[in-house]
Design a protein around this motif. Structure first.
Motif, PDB file in Angstrom:
ATOM      1  N   THR A   1       4.512 -37.275 -11.228  1.00  0.00           N
ATOM      2  CA  THR A   1       5.209 -36.670 -10.099  1.00  0.00           C
ATOM      3  C   THR A   1       5.318 -37.715  -9.004  1.00  0.00           C
ATOM      4  OG1 THR A   1       3.213 -35.891  -8.987  1.00  0.00           O
ATOM      5  CG2 THR A   1       4.172 -34.434 -10.659  1.00  0.00           C
ATOM      6  N   SER A   2       6.307 -37.562  -8.158  1.00  0.00           N
ATOM      7  CA  SER A   2       6.482 -38.491  -7.051  1.00  0.00           C
ATOM      8  C   SER A   2       7.247 -37.787  -5.942  1.00  0.00           C
ATOM      9  CB  SER A   2       7.261 -39.727  -7.512  1.00  0.00           C
ATOM     10  OG  SER A   2       7.471 -40.606  -6.428  1.00  0.00           O
TER      11      SER A   2
ATOM     12  N   VAL B   1      12.295 -41.367  -8.593  1.00  0.00           N
ATOM     13  CA  VAL B   1      12.018 -42.628  -9.272  1.00  0.00           C
ATOM     14  C   VAL B   1      13.079 -42.951 -10.318  1.00  0.00           C
ATOM     15  CG1 VAL B   1       9.552 -42.605  -8.819  1.00  0.00           C
ATOM     16  CG2 VAL B   1      10.428 -41.476 -10.854  1.00  0.00           C
TER      17      VAL B   1
ATOM     18  N   GLY C   1       0.489 -38.516  -7.694  1.00  0.00           N
ATOM     19  CA  GLY C   1       0.236 -39.694  -6.883  1.00  0.00           C
ATOM     20  C   GLY C   1      -0.072 -39.325  -5.448  1.00  0.00           C
TER      21      GLY C   1
ATOM     22  N   GLY D   1       2.838 -42.920  -3.879  1.00  0.00           N
ATOM     23  CA  GLY D   1       3.198 -42.837  -5.289  1.00  0.00           C
ATOM     24  C   GLY D   1       2.122 -43.414  -6.188  1.00  0.00           C
TER      25      GLY D   1
ATOM     26  N   MET E   1       2.855 -45.839 -13.846  1.00  0.00           N
ATOM     27  CA  MET E   1       4.225 -45.386 -14.081  1.00  0.00           C
ATOM     28  C   MET E   1       4.821 -45.993 -15.344  1.00  0.00           C
ATOM     29  SD  MET E   1       5.015 -43.124 -11.888  1.00  0.00           S
ATOM     30  CE  MET E   1       6.795 -43.003 -12.015  1.00  0.00           C
TER      31      MET E   1
ATOM     32  N   CYS F   1       9.123 -37.987 -15.816  1.00  0.00           N
ATOM     33  CA  CYS F   1       8.808 -37.686 -14.413  1.00  0.00           C
ATOM     34  C   CYS F   1       9.477 -36.373 -14.038  1.00  0.00           C
ATOM     35  CB  CYS F   1       9.335 -38.778 -13.489  1.00  0.00           C
ATOM     36  SG  CYS F   1       8.539 -40.360 -13.693  1.00  0.00           S
TER      37      CYS F   1
ATOM     38  N   PRO G   1      11.242 -34.664  -7.560  1.00  0.00           N
ATOM     39  CA  PRO G   1      10.422 -34.482  -6.367  1.00  0.00           C
ATOM     40  C   PRO G   1      10.563 -33.064  -5.804  1.00  0.00           C
ATOM     41  CG  PRO G   1      12.081 -36.194  -6.011  1.00  0.00           C
ATOM     42  CD  PRO G   1      12.276 -35.659  -7.388  1.00  0.00           C
TER      43      PRO G   1
END
Length: 104
Positions: A26-27, A31, A56, A60, A66, A72, A75
């Protein structure tokens, strides 16, 4: 079990005779890497697939982490340019999106 690195964690699965789970990061920022929708991951979990979610910090995940993920999640955002939540808040929203009750 506490592991000193993700490599040790992944190796532990093999030592236990288990297949490495789907690793999903997750970010807070997009990404642009192997994006998997919440609905698609929710279905994979329902189908019995094992998944390791990596959350993260505000900066991140490290590039080393990563480079080893399978997908992923998008967001968590409010539709505007500002996109910052505490990791605890983002974690609770993401877990609800994946595991929360859904209207049938």
């Amino acid at each position: 079990t506490v592991c000193s690195s993700l490599a040790d964690l992944y190796a532990g699965y093999g030592c236990a005779g288990l297949r490495r789970p789907l690793v999903v990061a997750t970010s807070a920022r997009d990404v642009g890497q192997l994006l998997l929708s919440y609905g698609a991951l929710r279905q994979r979990l329902i189908d019995g697939e094992h998944c390791l979610l990596l959350f993260g910090t505000g900066w991140g995940l490290a590039s080393e982490a990563m480079s080893d993920v399978d997908a992923c999640l998008p967001p968590v955002g409010a539709g505007g340019p500002y996109n910052h939540l505490s990791v605890r808040s983002a974690c609770s929203i993401i877990l609800d999106r994946l595991l929360g009750e859904r209207d049938k």
